[in-house]
Structures are given as structure tokens and as C-alpha cells.
Scaffold this active site. Structure first.
Site, mmCIF file in Angstrom:
data_model
loop_
_atom_site.group_PDB
_atom_site.id
_atom_site.type_symbol
_atom_site.label_atom_id
_atom_site.label_comp_id
_atom_site.label_asym_id
_atom_site.label_seq_id
_atom_site.Cartn_x
_atom_site.Cartn_y
_atom_site.Cartn_z
ATOM 1 N N LYS A 191 0.828 -1.217 0.000
ATOM 2 C CA LYS A 191 0.000 0.000 0.000
ATOM 3 C C LYS A 191 0.857 1.260 0.000
ATOM 4 C CE LYS A 191 0.546 1.764 4.198
ATOM 5 N NZ LYS A 191 0.776 3.170 4.556
ATOM 6 N N THR A 248 -4.135 5.852 2.845
ATOM 7 C CA THR A 248 -2.848 6.389 2.371
ATOM 8 C C THR A 248 -2.951 6.983 0.978
ATOM 9 O OG1 THR A 248 -2.078 4.356 3.430
ATOM 10 C CG2 THR A 248 -0.424 5.850 2.698
HETATM 11 O O1 LIG Z 1 2.633 8.280 6.257
HETATM 12 P P1 LIG Z 1 2.678 6.925 5.606
HETATM 13 O O2 LIG Z 1 2.476 6.976 4.132
HETATM 14 O O3 LIG Z 1 3.895 6.155 6.022
HETATM 15 O O4 LIG Z 1 1.427 6.087 6.172
HETATM 16 C C1 LIG Z 1 1.324 5.857 7.540
HETATM 17 C C2 LIG Z 1 0.552 4.587 7.856
HETATM 18 O O5 LIG Z 1 1.190 3.465 7.282
HETATM 19 C C3 LIG Z 1 -0.882 4.644 7.465
HETATM 20 O O6 LIG Z 1 -1.545 3.473 7.878
#
Ligand SMILES: O=P(O)(O)OC[C@H](O)CO
Ligand SMILES: NC(=O)c1ccc[n+]([C@@H]2O[C@H](COP(=O)([O-])OP(=O)(O)OC[C@H]3O[C@@H](n4cnc5c(N)ncnc54)[C@H](O)[C@@H]3O)[C@@H](O)[C@H]2O)c1
Length: 331
Positions: A191, A248
Site C-alpha cells: 500500500k 494512504t
Molecule cells: O505516512 P505513511 O504513508 O507512512 O502512512 C502511515 C501509515 O502506514 C498509514 O496506515
């Protein structure tokens, strides 16, 4: 008032005081644990102790946490360790720690070079230690603030997944036990890569329709990968898959989305990475994820486009053209 019959709070250690480790330490405190938070450097620990706040989590007071740079102190008597260091630093961090109690890994990604998922990195250090992964749509600042959120805690060990849900969950932080750690880890890794693609699409002004199409097709490729590597297809539509993609790929707090957005607006990969605050795990994970998928015979068109853009081999418009020109198959 606490009565003599109340049991002493159980000890839990959080290894890593980035945004997510700190938020989970606060969450574990709310859930009734005696919590130690291990900080990587002595200077970092002194700063957190002195200021009672983590600059990565504006507004969250650290009152009640035992903050330390001494790993032996953090882990003494702990019956669960939450491992919250960025995935690319997990192996080195584990190498410097004393023996661990059962572990809950919360890093998302695939290790460069070895192509290992988080539990596989742990296995090199502790081959038989009970291990779980916690993953889902969770921005650290919202969890730290006590806002409602949910995640899955997946493990082959039914006792550990139940205990971790009880020790880290509260009414507002709803944790679901799960039995597909492989699927959950792959979803959490992928993701972040897809969020870079979604950010790039939005940064390039391609519109909401394009983002929805991209995320839907990416979900299909994630489900194929999960199935090929021994996970369950349904996991891709759960909290760690669709749930985290929704967050995200739409939430502008996401570091991975912001990295992609900068690329979409015309920054070079070097400029976009230099400007990103905190760890955008998708950047290091993208080539490792694609390599692992290829080894299993799985094609990941969206993730492969992200790899090419990050390597400077393809511009965002050229990557979009390449995706749009792929031969159509039945959905
Ligand atoms: O800020 P990111 O893109 O690392 O996303 C944070 C978390 O993984 C969201 O679940
Ligand atoms: N922030 C979130 O909202 C969030 C939510 C869920 C999962 N995660 C995951 O949690 C993991 C940690 O992310 P974060 O947001 O807490 O990180 P962060 O960007 O807030 O902080 C980075 C951390 O990495 C540490 N670090 C830097 N260099 C290091 C090294 N050489 N060795 C060990 N540690 C080093 C820093 O001290 C700091 O604690 C990532 O895998 C991320 O994907 C983050």
C-alpha cells in the site's frame, strides 16, 4: 482508587520512538500497561524526557512513559515487545538488542537486498520467537490523540494475537485478531508503493477518476501477490489492504502520498525524497516488492511503474501512458 487486589500493570516495551512507536506506546499506556519506550540515541532519549513531547507527534504529551536509551532497561520484565523501527533498519536494530519477549512488528515494507518481510527479518535473529504483525489504516498522530481507529493483529500464534489485541487495544483503538500474517505484511508493504502512485496521479492533475481506477487495479495486483505467496485473497480487502489503501491514497498526511505528489508535480526523485519528512517506506520497498513478486511469477504493473519513476527511468506522464496502453484483460 487502586485496591491491593489490583494486579500490577504488565510490562510492555516499545522499540523505536518515531511517530508510530511513540503513538503505540501512548496507546499501550491507555490500555493499562507499564510502558518503556526505547529511543535509538542517548541524545534523543534525553530530549524526549526533557521536553515530554516527540517532535514527530505535535501535541502528544509523553507523561507516564518510561523513556530510555538502554535496551536492557526497556526490555527488563517486558512480556511483549512492539518493534517500531523503519523496516530497512530493523535487522541492524535487532542485532543490538538483548533477547526479546514475544514480538509485535509494526513496520511496513520489504527489506532491500534480502526481499524479507518484517517477520522474516525477525526470524534471522530469533527463529522460534512468537511474532505478530499489527497493520491497518493508522496515521500515528490520530492514534496518539485517541481518535477512533482499527487494525489487524495477525499471527500464526493464536495466544499472541489475542494477548496483543488485549494489551494494545482500547474502545477507540479496535484491534482484530487475524491468522494471515503473510497477507497482512504484503498488503502493508504494497500500500505504501501504491500511495506513491496515487500521489503522483494527483500531483500530475490526472483527477479523482484516475486515482480511483489506479487504486482499484492496484488492489487486484496486491490480491494476486498475496495469493501467490501463500496468503489469503480476502486479506487484501481487509484493514491492512483496502483499509490502508483508502487512507494512504487519499490522506494528505501520508508521507508516501506526499512523495508521489511531489513526483507528479515534476520534482526529480532525488528532490522529492530530500523534501519528504520522516520515512516514506514505499520508496525503498518498491524495488524489493517487485523483485519478490517477479520471483513468484506475479506481475505488478502499478508498483513496477513506481519503481521506474523512482529510478528516474520513466517520467510520471510516460508511466501513465505505459499503464494506459497495457493490453486489456477481463477484470
Ligand atoms: O505516512 P505513511 O504513508 O507512512 O502512512 C502511515 C501509515 O502506514 C498509514 O496506515
Ligand atoms: N507514522 C505512521 O503513521 C505509521 C503508521 C503505521 C505504521 N508505520 C510504520 O512504522 C514504521 C516506523 O515509522 P515511523 O513513522 O514511526 O518513523 P518516523 O519517520 O517517525 O521516524 C523514523 C524513526 O527511524 C529512526 N531511525 C532513523 N535511522 C535509524 C537507524 N539507522 N536505525 C534505527 N532507527 C533509525 C529514527 O530514530 C526515528 O525513530 C515504518 O515502517 C512505518 O511504515 C508508521
Amino acid at each position: 482508587m487502586k485496591s491491593a487486589a489490583d494486579p500490577a500493570p504488565r510490562r510492555l516495551a516499545v522499540i523505536g520512538a518515531g511517530a508510530w512507536g511513540t503513538a503505540l506506546a501512548l496507546q499501550a499506556l491507555r490500555a493499562g500497561n507499564d510502558v518503556a519506550l526505547w529511543v535509538r540515541t542517548a541524545e534523543g532519549a534525553a530530549r524526549l524526557q526533557g521536553e515530554n513531547r516527540n517532535p514527530r507527534l505535535p501535541g502528544a504529551a509523553l507523561t507516564g512513559l518510561r523513556i530510555t536509551h538502554a535496551a536492557e532497561d526497556a526490555l527488563a520484565g517486558a512480556t511483549i515487545a512492539v518493534l517500531a523501527v523503519p523496516l530497512q533498519h530493523l535487522r541492524a536494530t535487532l542485532g543490538a538488542l538483548p533477547p526479546l519477549p514475544p514480538a509485535v512488528l509494526v513496520s511496513k515494507g520489504v527489506e532491500t537486498g534480502t526481499l524479507c518481510l518484517p517477520i522474516e527479518v525477525l526470524r534471522a535473529r530469533a527463529p522460534t520467537l512468537p511474532a505478530a504483525v499489527l497493520s491497518g489504516p493508522n496515521f500515528a498522530h490520530e492514534v496518539a490523540a485517541g481518535l477512533p481507529a482499527a487494525a489487524v493483529v495477525a499471527s500464526d500464534d493464536a495466544g499472541l494475537r489475542a494477548e496483543a489485541c488485549e494489551r494494545l487495544g482500547t474502545g477507540a483503538f479496535r484491534l482484530y485478531p487475524g491468522s494471515d500474517p503473510t497477507g497482512v505484511q504484503l498488503c502493508g508493504a504494497a500500500k505504501n508503493v501504491v500511495a506513491i502512485a496515487a500521489g503522483a496521479a494527483m500531483g500530475a492533475g490526472l483527477g479523482e477518476n484516475a486515482r480511483a481506477a489506479l487504486v482499484s487495479r492496484a488492489l487486484a495486483e496486491i490480491a494476486r501477490l498475496v495469493a501467490a505467496l501463500g496468503g489469503r485473497v480476502e486479506t487484501a480487502s481487509g484493514l491492512s489492504g483496502l483499509g490502508d489503501l483508502l487512507l494512504t491514497c487519499t490522506g494528505t498526511s501520508s508521507r508516501n502520498f506526499r512523495l508521489g505528489h511531489a513526483l507528479g508535480q515534476g520534482s526529480t526523485p532525488a528532490e522529492a525524497l530530500a523534501a519528504s519528512s520522516g520515512v516514506a517506506e514505499g520508496a525503498a520497498t518498491a524495488p524489493a516488492l517487485v523483485a519478490r513478486a517477479r520471483a513468484a511469477g506475479v506481475e505488478l504493473p502499478v508498483c513496477e511503474a513506481v519503481v521506474a519513476v523512482l529510478a528516474g527511468a520513466l517520467s510520471v506522464p510516460a508511466a501513465v501512458t505505459r499503464l494506459l496502453e497495457r493490453p486489456r484483460r477481463e477484470e
